[in-house]
Design a protein around this motif. Structure first.
Motif, PDB file in Angstrom:
ATOM      1  N   SER A 212       0.823  -1.215   0.000  1.00  0.00           N
ATOM      2  CA  SER A 212       0.000   0.000   0.000  1.00  0.00           C
ATOM      3  C   SER A 212       0.856   1.264   0.000  1.00  0.00           C
ATOM      4  N   PHE A 213       2.119   1.158   0.407  1.00  0.00           N
ATOM      5  CA  PHE A 213       3.020   2.317   0.370  1.00  0.00           C
ATOM      6  C   PHE A 213       3.552   2.578  -1.032  1.00  0.00           C
ATOM      7  N   PHE A 214       3.427   1.631  -1.929  1.00  0.00           N
ATOM      8  CA  PHE A 214       3.995   1.766  -3.267  1.00  0.00           C
ATOM      9  C   PHE A 214       2.945   1.715  -4.372  1.00  0.00           C
ATOM     10  N   ILE A 215       1.778   1.156  -4.077  1.00  0.00           N
ATOM     11  CA  ILE A 215       0.726   1.014  -5.074  1.00  0.00           C
ATOM     12  C   ILE A 215      -0.525   1.716  -4.571  1.00  0.00           C
ATOM     13  N   ALA A 216      -1.102   2.563  -5.412  1.00  0.00           N
ATOM     14  CA  ALA A 216      -2.308   3.279  -5.030  1.00  0.00           C
ATOM     15  C   ALA A 216      -3.469   2.301  -4.873  1.00  0.00           C
ATOM     16  N   SER A 217      -4.286   2.539  -3.870  1.00  0.00           N
ATOM     17  CA  SER A 217      -5.432   1.670  -3.618  1.00  0.00           C
ATOM     18  C   SER A 217      -6.583   2.521  -3.106  1.00  0.00           C
ATOM     19  N   GLU A 218      -7.730   1.894  -2.888  1.00  0.00           N
ATOM     20  CA  GLU A 218      -8.935   2.595  -2.476  1.00  0.00           C
ATOM     21  C   GLU A 218      -9.084   2.690  -0.953  1.00  0.00           C
ATOM     22  N   GLY A 219      -8.056   2.374  -0.223  1.00  0.00           N
ATOM     23  CA  GLY A 219      -8.127   2.472   1.222  1.00  0.00           C
ATOM     24  C   GLY A 219      -8.081   1.142   1.927  1.00  0.00           C
ATOM     25  N   PHE A 220      -8.194   0.056   1.165  1.00  0.00           N
ATOM     26  CA  PHE A 220      -8.153  -1.274   1.767  1.00  0.00           C
ATOM     27  C   PHE A 220      -6.836  -1.990   1.482  1.00  0.00           C
ATOM     28  N   GLY A 221      -5.961  -1.360   0.683  1.00  0.00           N
ATOM     29  CA  GLY A 221      -4.731  -2.001   0.270  1.00  0.00           C
ATOM     30  C   GLY A 221      -4.896  -2.611  -1.113  1.00  0.00           C
ATOM     31  N   PRO A 222      -3.833  -2.709  -1.878  1.00  0.00           N
ATOM     32  CA  PRO A 222      -3.943  -3.218  -3.256  1.00  0.00           C
ATOM     33  C   PRO A 222      -4.417  -4.657  -3.360  1.00  0.00           C
ATOM     34  N   LEU A 223      -4.260  -5.439  -2.296  1.00  0.00           N
ATOM     35  CA  LEU A 223      -4.667  -6.838  -2.328  1.00  0.00           C
ATOM     36  C   LEU A 223      -6.043  -7.079  -1.706  1.00  0.00           C
ATOM     37  N   ARG A 224      -6.703  -5.990  -1.276  1.00  0.00           N
ATOM     38  CA  ARG A 224      -7.989  -6.152  -0.597  1.00  0.00           C
ATOM     39  C   ARG A 224      -9.096  -5.341  -1.270  1.00  0.00           C
ATOM     40  N   ASN A 225      -8.987  -5.094  -2.561  1.00  0.00           N
ATOM     41  CA  ASN A 225      -9.995  -4.334  -3.283  1.00  0.00           C
ATOM     42  C   ASN A 225     -10.820  -5.247  -4.168  1.00  0.00           C
ATOM     43  N   GLY A 226     -12.056  -4.830  -4.449  1.00  0.00           N
ATOM     44  CA  GLY A 226     -12.883  -5.535  -5.406  1.00  0.00           C
ATOM     45  C   GLY A 226     -13.266  -6.935  -4.960  1.00  0.00           C
ATOM     46  N   PRO A 227     -13.567  -7.794  -5.939  1.00  0.00           N
ATOM     47  CA  PRO A 227     -13.989  -9.165  -5.625  1.00  0.00           C
ATOM     48  C   PRO A 227     -12.942  -9.951  -4.827  1.00  0.00           C
ATOM     49  N   VAL A 228     -11.661  -9.696  -5.123  1.00  0.00           N
ATOM     50  CA  VAL A 228     -10.607 -10.398  -4.378  1.00  0.00           C
ATOM     51  C   VAL A 228     -10.643 -10.000  -2.903  1.00  0.00           C
ATOM     52  N   GLY A 229     -10.874  -8.728  -2.655  1.00  0.00           N
ATOM     53  CA  GLY A 229     -10.956  -8.269  -1.269  1.00  0.00           C
ATOM     54  C   GLY A 229     -12.126  -8.893  -0.531  1.00  0.00           C
ATOM     55  N   ILE A 230     -13.261  -9.041  -1.218  1.00  0.00           N
ATOM     56  CA  ILE A 230     -14.420  -9.674  -0.590  1.00  0.00           C
ATOM     57  C   ILE A 230     -14.131 -11.141  -0.296  1.00  0.00           C
ATOM     58  N   LEU A 231     -13.484 -11.831  -1.248  1.00  0.00           N
ATOM     59  CA  LEU A 231     -13.158 -13.245  -1.042  1.00  0.00           C
ATOM     60  C   LEU A 231     -12.197 -13.423   0.130  1.00  0.00           C
ATOM     61  N   VAL A 232     -11.166 -12.588   0.192  1.00  0.00           N
ATOM     62  CA  VAL A 232     -10.213 -12.663   1.302  1.00  0.00           C
ATOM     63  C   VAL A 232     -10.914 -12.344   2.616  1.00  0.00           C
ATOM     64  N   GLY A 233     -11.825 -11.377   2.586  1.00  0.00           N
ATOM     65  CA  GLY A 233     -12.568 -11.039   3.791  1.00  0.00           C
ATOM     66  C   GLY A 233     -13.419 -12.193   4.295  1.00  0.00           C
TER      67      GLY A 233
END
Length: 293
Positions: A212-233
């Motif tokens: 998240s310090f190197f890649i812009a994201s929507e506030g949840f981190g680059p690996l926790r956005n969109g459908p992938v973020g919901i699945l991980v959640g």
């Protein structure tokens, strides 16, 4: 073979020999016949003069923690309920008064959480301080997540905070039901699986924070956005529910082993940690799902 609980008991033990139950040997000089109490002593099941009988003790009130000095389920329930009430009050106050303090609450809560986790003896003051810090954190972060769901046309936000609270309570109830019913048991295999999964999730979360310090994201981190973020959640919610079952098993074993009453604070602290994690994961899923960015 008879039940060893009874055969090793001085009350239920039997002396077997030829023809079934062996008769007791004749009494020696100065001893009372078998089944009779010696002179000056009350028969079995009856108390000496001035002392309560077994029936009186059985019909009397149950021993309290103050009497036994051991942890009970009531101890854990009362302390957990008190900490949850404090958490909700502090979170509500932070929401309306100073939501911007949530980063401070997060850092202080993390430090106090580690201190309490590694203390050999529980400190009620530190556990209460941890709860207050987590209340500050949850109050501010909940408002921030709900702000992500505001509809630009109407200016209204989705009630994801209330939904997350209800989801947390429902998951807690389901985990408790599965544990009490015996449908899910804490076995060595279950514990090993949960440990591996938790380590994997922790590594994933740390990687998400670093990226998240190197890649812009929507506030949840680059690996926790969109459908992938919901699945991980959803996976994280499952891990939190499994952790609750582990917590219940630890508490059950503690009560059965008669550990000191002061460790009810430790049990309550452990439940609060898991419930906070569970709430945050459900809140994150709802925020991602309802985000209008």
């Amino acid at each position: 073979m008879s039940n060893p609980v009874f055969s090793n008991s001085a009350v239920f033990g039997e002396r077997r020999g030829r023809g079934g139950v062996q008769q007791a040997p004749p009494p020696q000089y100065g001893q009372a016949p078998y089944g009779q109490a010696p002179y000056g002593q009350a028969p079995y099941g009856q108390a000496p003069y001035g002392q309560p009988s077994l029936e009186d003790m059985y019909n009397g009130p149950a021993a309290t923690t103050r009497d036994t000095g051991r942890m009970t389920y009531d101890d854990v329930i009362m302390k957990t309920g008190g900490l949850l009430a404090l958490l909700v009050v502090v979170a509500a106050a932070t929401w309306f008064v100073a939501p911007g303090l949530w980063p401070i609450g997060m850092i202080v809560g993390l430090v106090l959480g580690l201190v309490n986790a590694f203390k050999k003896n529980p400190s009620p003051a530190l556990i209460v301080a941890y709860t207050v810090a987590q209340g500050v954190f949850l109050g501010g972060i909940s408002l921030a997540f709900q702000g992500m769901t505001i509809d630009s046309a109407t200016g209204t936000a989705e009630p994801i905070v209330m939904q997350a609270v209800l989801g947390t309570l429902a998951t807690f109830g389901a985990a408790l039901f599965l544990f009490r019913s015996g449908k899910v048991r804490v076995t060595p295999k279950f514990t090993r699986w949960l440990l591996i999964a938790m380590v994997g999730y922790l590594a994933f979360s740390l990687l998400n924070v670093v990226l998240s310090f190197f890649i812009a994201s929507e506030g949840f981190g680059p690996l926790r956005n969109g459908p992938v973020g919901i699945l991980v959640g959803l996976v994280a919610v499952g891990l939190a529910a499994a952790s609750l079952i582990m917590d219940f098993d630890f508490i059950k074993r503690g009560v059965e082993q008669g550990i000191p009453a002061k460790f009810a604070w430790t049990a309550a602290f452990g439940l609060i940690v898991t419930l906070v994690w569970l709430y945050l994961e459900i809140l994150r899923i709802l925020a991602i799902f309802n985000s209008n960015d």
